[in-house]
Write an enzyme that holds these catalytic residues in place. Sequence first.
Site, PDB file in Angstrom:
ATOM      1  N   ASP A  21       0.850  -1.184   0.000  1.00 21.69           N
ATOM      2  CA  ASP A  21       0.000   0.000   0.000  1.00 21.69           C
ATOM      3  C   ASP A  21       0.892   1.243   0.000  1.00 21.69           C
ATOM      4  O   ASP A  21       1.693   1.422   0.908  1.00 21.69           O
ATOM      5  CB  ASP A  21      -0.883  -0.049   1.259  1.00 21.69           C
ATOM      6  CG  ASP A  21      -1.931   1.042   1.287  1.00 21.69           C
ATOM      7  OD1 ASP A  21      -1.863   1.967   0.439  1.00 21.69           O
ATOM      8  OD2 ASP A  21      -2.799   0.979   2.173  1.00 21.69           O
ATOM      9  N   ASP A 117      -3.479   2.665  -5.584  1.00 14.82           N
ATOM     10  CA  ASP A 117      -2.282   2.669  -4.738  1.00 14.82           C
ATOM     11  C   ASP A 117      -2.045   1.369  -3.974  1.00 14.82           C
ATOM     12  O   ASP A 117      -1.183   1.301  -3.121  1.00 14.82           O
ATOM     13  CB  ASP A 117      -2.330   3.851  -3.764  1.00 14.82           C
ATOM     14  CG  ASP A 117      -3.521   3.777  -2.831  1.00 14.82           C
ATOM     15  OD1 ASP A 117      -4.494   3.075  -3.164  1.00 14.82           O
ATOM     16  OD2 ASP A 117      -3.477   4.416  -1.768  1.00 14.82           O
ATOM     17  N   GLU A 118      -2.807   0.325  -4.275  1.00 15.12           N
ATOM     18  CA  GLU A 118      -2.618  -0.930  -3.550  1.00 15.12           C
ATOM     19  C   GLU A 118      -2.522  -2.099  -4.520  1.00 15.12           C
ATOM     20  O   GLU A 118      -3.167  -2.084  -5.564  1.00 15.12           O
ATOM     21  CB  GLU A 118      -3.818  -1.197  -2.625  1.00 15.12           C
ATOM     22  CG  GLU A 118      -4.028  -0.132  -1.574  1.00 15.12           C
ATOM     23  CD  GLU A 118      -5.252  -0.404  -0.705  1.00 15.12           C
ATOM     24  OE1 GLU A 118      -5.648  -1.584  -0.573  1.00 15.12           O
ATOM     25  OE2 GLU A 118      -5.807   0.560  -0.181  1.00 15.12           O
TER      26      GLU A 118
HETATM   27 MG    MG Z   1      -2.519   3.958   0.338  1.00 12.89          MG
END
Ligand code: MG
Length: 425
Positions: A21, A117-118
Amino acid sequence: MFAPIREAEGTRVERIILHSDLNAFYASVETMLHPELKGHPVAVCGSVEDRHGIVLTKSQQAKEAGVKTGMAIWQAKEKCPRLIVVQPHYDQYLKYSEAAHEIYSRYTDRIEPFGIDEVWLDVSDGQHSFSHGKTVADELRETMKSELGLTVSVGVSYNKIFAKLGSDMKKPDGTTVISEDSFKEKVWPLPASDLLFVGRATTKRLYGYGITTIGGIARTDPEYLRSWFGINGVKMWQFANGFDRSRVCNYGYEPPAKSVGHGITFTADLIDNTEVCHAFLELAQGVSKKLRATNAAAMAVSIFVRNNQLYWQQHQAKLANPTQSWRDLAETAFTLFREKYNWRHPIRSLTITAIRLIPADAPRQTDLFFDQEAFEKQEKLEKAVLDIRRRFGNAAVTLAGLMNNKKLPGGRLDEQFVLPNAMVQ
Ligand SMILES: [Mg+2]
């Protein structure tokens, strides 16, 4: 095949799953691009010019001052008067997201993106020890820092659910290993709402049954959970006990299209909200069609409005869920329009653009009790409409309000549709 072995970290395991993350992603990219922001509380907010815009992400310093994602700007500034509010730059975020993806792909081709974002990574590949997972995780963190100037938090576990929980535990820039030996101590005390897909409504119902933690879910008889929540109750119990077997799906990553848009210059100027509403419905269908053709879903919508003085303005808004639906797109576009346009002049042209695109088959980050049936029904209807229009031309099916609308180029027939609630005036 190796049977799962219940032993300590470092001993033989069947799968090694990482969840990585990017920490405070938008805020970190902004800080990197504008080093003068470093060390200051920063919040990236939608519609900065509007004090009701909301916080999309915040820096560590802002977080420490009590700023939360989803807060209105004025609330955030109340919590943190020194807060620096900046506008989002999605093209940059996509660029960095792609660069991060390239780094992940050095370790495995089994990469499943989850939002911008992951990702989950399956790094098992002949390795059967968590120490390998931890090594990869630590290397990833170093590489992200040195090559991109960004930090990630990584969870290492034997299933996707616990790996995701792990990546939340040490922020920023940490590795957390959750093994079959340690999950009861690390995962079970967490609030039930931390479990993936347990949204607000589910959390509330669980509270009603006296269940407040993930351990509480795990220790409840799955038959009770089934009687309360149906099959989703059983899934929840499996997740909480580490029985999730879902695979890391490789989507064959391709850099996504940046945006998909559709615009019309009207044959006569639009003069009121009703006409704009109808035009947005028409435009959204065009955008939805392109999204479906490229198997992309939008996380946000941008509208471009030009008046008959040829002045223009552009605004954008985040969608509640990634979508391909023209109803969602039109509803968000119209809500945004009503917030922003002051009607001093009639309108000459309008464009809707779907932005922040992700693969449409990425999992929905939503409540486990997301109304799948209603969603599928709507999807079916939308696909049928688009299919008829493809075969017989745009005039074959159109929305009730567009009937006899002489301002849209091309002839129209009518077909009765129910407008989304927010669009009924
Ligand atoms: Mg994040």
